[in-house]
Each structure stands twice: as C-alpha cells, then as structure tokens.
Design an enzyme around this catalytic site. Sequence first.
Site, PDB file in Angstrom:
ATOM      1  N   LYS A  78       0.845  -1.205   0.000  1.00 47.53           N
ATOM      2  CA  LYS A  78       0.000   0.000   0.000  1.00 47.53           C
ATOM      3  C   LYS A  78       0.877   1.251   0.000  1.00 47.53           C
ATOM      4  CE  LYS A  78      -3.931   1.927   2.637  1.00 47.53           C
ATOM      5  NZ  LYS A  78      -4.812   1.732   3.812  1.00 47.53           N
ATOM      6  N   SER A 153      -9.735   1.826   2.969  1.00 47.33           N
ATOM      7  CA  SER A 153      -8.875   2.526   2.041  1.00 47.33           C
ATOM      8  C   SER A 153      -7.873   1.634   1.306  1.00 47.33           C
ATOM      9  CB  SER A 153      -8.120   3.626   2.788  1.00 47.33           C
ATOM     10  OG  SER A 153      -7.242   3.065   3.745  1.00 47.33           O
ATOM     11  N   SER A 177      -9.717  -0.492   7.169  1.00 46.61           N
ATOM     12  CA  SER A 177      -9.179  -0.395   5.809  1.00 46.61           C
ATOM     13  C   SER A 177      -8.518  -1.642   5.252  1.00 46.61           C
ATOM     14  CB  SER A 177      -8.198   0.765   5.714  1.00 46.61           C
ATOM     15  OG  SER A 177      -8.928   1.942   5.515  1.00 46.61           O
TER      16      SER A 177
HETATM   17  N1  GLN Z   1     -13.114   4.244   6.417  1.00 43.49           N
HETATM   18  C1  GLN Z   1     -12.425   4.625   7.616  1.00 43.49           C
HETATM   19  C2  GLN Z   1     -11.986   6.070   7.528  1.00 43.49           C
HETATM   20  O1  GLN Z   1     -12.175   6.656   6.506  1.00 43.49           O
HETATM   21  C3  GLN Z   1     -11.263   3.725   7.881  1.00 43.49           C
HETATM   22  C4  GLN Z   1     -10.063   4.058   7.115  1.00 43.49           C
HETATM   23  C5  GLN Z   1      -8.851   3.257   7.505  1.00 43.49           C
HETATM   24  O2  GLN Z   1      -8.941   2.241   8.174  1.00 43.49           O
HETATM   25  N2  GLN Z   1      -7.704   3.767   7.098  1.00 43.49           N
HETATM   26  O3  GLN Z   1     -11.462   6.619   8.456  1.00 43.49           O
END
Ligand code: GLN
Length: 489
Positions: A78, A153, A177
């Site tokens: 990532k 994400s 994410s």
């Molecule tokens: N969807 C969540 C957010 O936008 C989790 C994102 C993540 O785990 N990086 O904060």
Amino acid sequence: MEKLTELTALELGAAIKKGEVSIEEATRAALEAVEQREGELNCFITRTGEQALERARALQAGVKETSSPLYGVPMAIKDNICTKGVKTSCASKILGDFKPPYEATAAERMERAGCVSLGKLNMDEFAMGSTTETSFYGPTHNPWDTGRVPGGSSGGAAAAVAGRECWYALGSDTGGSIRQPASYCGVTGIKPTYGTVSRYGLIAYASSLDQIGPLARSAADCAAVLDALMGKDPRDGTSLDVPAGGLLASLTGDVRGMKIGLPADCFGEGLDPEVRRAMLEAADVLKSRGAQLVEFDFPVMEYMVPTYYIIAAAEASSNLSRFDGVKYGWRAEGYEDLTDLYCKTRTQGFGAEVKRRILLGTFVLSSGYYDAYYKKALQAKGLIKAAFDDAFGRCDLMLTPVAPTTAPKLGESLSDPLQMYLSDIDTVSVNLAGLPGLSMPCGFDKGGMPIGAQLIGPALGEAAVLNAAHAFQMDTDWHKRSPYEKEVF
Ligand code: GLN
C-alpha cells in the site's frame, strides 16, 4: 498444476521451494496479469516490474537454504508504507513524487522473508475513505464487477489480490481499511493487535489506531505474512515486546469447545438480509466443527462511529500538519510569503475528504469544544474497551459482519460522507479497542458480489482468530473463488 495466479501464496511458495516453478516465472505471471488488468482495475500507483524481475533472479540462488514459506512470492505494498527510493504518495497530490530515504520496518521484514515487490498500491488519499475513490490517481475498480468500488482505504491491495495481480499485499487499517476491502473483494485480511506490527515508516493517519497487516488468499497465507511482520521494533515506541512467529505452525483447524459470540446489536437494523444470512451460515460452519455459539447484547454499537470519527479526525489534523510544502513532496507555485505558501500548498495539495477531516479534527480539538467532543470521545473509547472485555468474558471470539452491505457502485458513496462513515460501524470498534480483527469470504450476494465475515479476538488473540478462520476455510471454498474462473462460481 493449477494456474499459477490462482494458487495461494503458501502454495506458490511451496512450488518455488520444490523447484516446480522459478521465482522469475512466478514474477512474470504476476506482471502479465498486471499488464492485462490494470487498464480496468487501477490497483497500482507505482509499478516496479523491472526491479521485481531483477530481485526474482537474485533470490533464486537462495531457494534451497530458505526457511521462509513465502520466499520468492510476488506481493505489493500500500502506498502509505515507505519504500526506500520508491515513490510513496499516500495517493495524494501533496506528496508529489516523494521518494522516502528509508524503508518501513514492515517492508524491510517482508524483504527479509524473501518477498518480490511488484510496486505500490492505490488507496484512499491518506487512508481516509471507504471506497478508494478519494485517490489523486483515480479510483480502483472491483475485479468482481468493475462498476463497483473495491472498498477502502486499502482498495488497491484488495483488488490486486482478488484480481490475481499478486499473491498477497500489505495494507493498513485505522478503522477497517484492511477488513472492509478484503470483504468487498472476496479475500482474507487481518488487522493485528495494536502494537504487534511496527508502524515505523507507515505514514500516519491516526497514530493510536493505525496498524499494518496482510491481505491474502487465505487465513494461512495471512498467518505466514504475520509471522514475518510481527515483533518488537525499537524504532516504534508503541511496538509491543511479545513473542512473534509460530502462527502458521499453530493452525490446526480445531475449534472444538471454542465459544463464538454473536453480538445481537451487530445483526440489527441496517444490515442487508443477504449479509445476515451469510453470517449465520458462517457461524453454523464453525458450529459443525465443534464450536459453541453464544448470543449476547452489545449495546455500545451506537457510539462506535461518532467516537471513531472524532478521535481519528483529531489525530489526523495533527499528523497532517507536517505536509506544508517545505519538508516533503509537492509545493504550490506563485506564493507571496510563507503563510501563503502553506495555504496554497495545502489548499491545492489535499483533496476534499482530507480537508474535511482536518477541519473536523481541528474543530474537536479547539478550546471550548475539546471537552464536549474530544474528551467525550476518549471517555466513550473507554466504555467500548470495557464492553469488549465484558464480551470476552462470555466468548473466545466474536463473529460479526464486516460491513452492512456488499460493495456499492462507483460514485454512490462520496456524495454523502456521513452515510459512508456509518458503513464503518462494524470495523472501527476493533481499532478503538486495539484488538485483532479478520475478514474472511463467506458467500456472495445475488448480484455475485463477495460477502465477508469478521472474527474479532481479545488482545494478542491472533492465533485463535486465524485458527477459527482456517477451520472455516477447511470446510468452505469461498476464499478460493476467483473473478476470472467463474465456472467455479
Ligand atoms: N473508512 C475509515 C476512515 O475513513 C477507515 C479508514 C482506515 O482504516 N484507514 O477513516
């Protein structure tokens, strides 16, 4: 032998070890898939194919000596995990073509385990989002239906593994994410206990919640990656000094007598009936292997989303203050003085969702509102932790949905951010309490989109979580389904 790209990481590792396939052949097979599918999937921000081939050739000589089950297996990382000399952008314009002068510990450890990295994966900008649509580099598409999002994400990571472009990937999980995109794309992913994997070199979103973890084709693959990743790192002050390794070796699939908790409040209103059905069937599979199902109330669910979004935004507003056009990456042109440079760089360099979080975070931390929001959220976090402690007095693991629905269509989510935040209800709690949480494929909806079930364990309960998922995968083949081999569907 089965088609190379359809093997699990461990199956490929074993074939490499036995000399049935060379590391270069495996790498070429992955690069071919990348070449073929990237046009429609857009999983990668940066591809390092040439370096991967060189690395593959260099690794071949060590095949006989290695004890790593993942030696030579191609993977990808990532784009918020720093890789020395390779662009790390966080999918943001503001980092420009930032090439870190150092390697994240997680990347370094996978290298030590003999990985071949194919490049850096797409994500929501600074890991803020649930769909991988906030990337400066355009959205990633779901391999099961390219009109749908892969989740986020770590959407690039999940889609690359599901899309057979690599065998496993490193993602990060602040509020779901790893787990939610794994669920939307039909792969297995685990967020380990906070502190078990070093965050050194992970570009921070919300430091008290962020963890790196694997997305892969099976629970056993995830165990193998975690065996390489986990362990104390003196460069991360929050890293725990706990014995690492041995997870893969501990997978027996024996869940006899294990108490699996079904928290009623995770199965209530708002849950898609097809997702609910798949969850209950997953619970039955574990029951048929000798686990015991216990139901209980879990009334803290309503606090999860507000608590998470206050804490995550507060930490993000502080963490992202370092991106100012001076120290890293991209700088706006045509500024008048230093303040103007900051202002123009941040205005033009950050996307809308990131700015929304910075504003929200700055607001909840500002004097006058701090007590009402941030302090309250910390208190609620305490209650959430206590509720999990209580739950783990009644059961060994919890089984819940990963998300209330399957993957939405591209373009459906961003117009209503609040609705998108609400869809994180089943995952954010695990980060607030610092626990291990795994997402495993457990079915498909009528439209052919994957459904994921979440297993949550007590702190440092990775072995139990992985073992239950492994048990499930011994009796089911959802995790083996491929968007490109639809006859198995
Ligand atoms: N969807 C969540 C957010 O936008 C989790 C994102 C993540 O785990 N990086 O904060």
